[in-house]
Scaffold this motif. Structure first.
Motif, PDB file in Angstrom:
ATOM      1  N   LYS A 183       5.728   7.103   1.657  1.00  0.00           N
ATOM      2  CA  LYS A 183       4.539   7.613   0.969  1.00  0.00           C
ATOM      3  C   LYS A 183       3.404   6.617   1.151  1.00  0.00           C
ATOM      4  N   ASP A 184       2.190   7.115   1.237  1.00  0.00           N
ATOM      5  CA  ASP A 184       1.022   6.286   1.483  1.00  0.00           C
ATOM      6  C   ASP A 184       0.490   5.591   0.240  1.00  0.00           C
ATOM      7  N   TYR A 185       1.184   5.695  -0.881  1.00  0.00           N
ATOM      8  CA  TYR A 185       0.653   5.121  -2.108  1.00  0.00           C
ATOM      9  C   TYR A 185       1.787   4.756  -3.065  1.00  0.00           C
ATOM     10  N   ARG A 214       0.796  -1.221   0.000  1.00  0.00           N
ATOM     11  CA  ARG A 214       0.000   0.000   0.000  1.00  0.00           C
ATOM     12  C   ARG A 214       0.823   1.263   0.000  1.00  0.00           C
ATOM     13  N   GLY A 215       2.104   1.142   0.199  1.00  0.00           N
ATOM     14  CA  GLY A 215       2.940   2.332   0.267  1.00  0.00           C
ATOM     15  C   GLY A 215       4.321   2.042  -0.259  1.00  0.00           C
ATOM     16  N   ASP A 272      -1.159   5.310  -7.502  1.00  0.00           N
ATOM     17  CA  ASP A 272      -2.246   5.371  -6.511  1.00  0.00           C
ATOM     18  C   ASP A 272      -3.048   4.077  -6.375  1.00  0.00           C
ATOM     19  N   ASP A 286      -1.360  -0.572   8.262  1.00  0.00           N
ATOM     20  CA  ASP A 286      -0.770   0.668   7.766  1.00  0.00           C
ATOM     21  C   ASP A 286       0.680   0.863   8.192  1.00  0.00           C
TER      22      ASP A 286
END
Length: 92
Positions: free
Chosen positions: A22-24, A9-10, A28, A55
């Motif tokens: 980064k979160d993506y 996911r990151g 994306d 997360d």
């Protein structure tokens, strides 16, 4: 994680000495990576044992920061390659 896949996911980016999480991924979208079920079980056990949430980073330093490439290479990659008895140049 399923029995044979994990979701990414990151990403971790290095800018000189600075590391940014980064979160993506770049487009994306969550990435699904197929892996052996035994490896998936080991990763799931690692996450459970270390209190890693969905997360969180899966592998970090002892203080929870991202591993640098150099730290990964010297502390984990090279010893694993040597223990496996692999000869020649092996990169990641």
């Amino acid at each position: 994680m399923s029995e044979s896949s994990i979701k990414l996911r990151g990403l971790v980016k290095r800018y000189g000495e600075r590391t940014v999480v980064k979160d993506y991924p770049k487009d994306d979208e969550v990435r699904v990576v197929q892996i052996e079920p035994a490896t998936c079980r080991l990763l799931r056990d690692h996450a459970r044992h270390n209190g890693v949430g969905e997360d969180d980073l899966l592998f970090t330093t002892s203080v929870g920061t991202p591993l640098s490439r150099n730290t990964f290479r010297t502390k984990f990659w090279r010893p694993a390659v040597e223990a496996a008895g692999v000869t020649g140049s092996v990169t990641f």
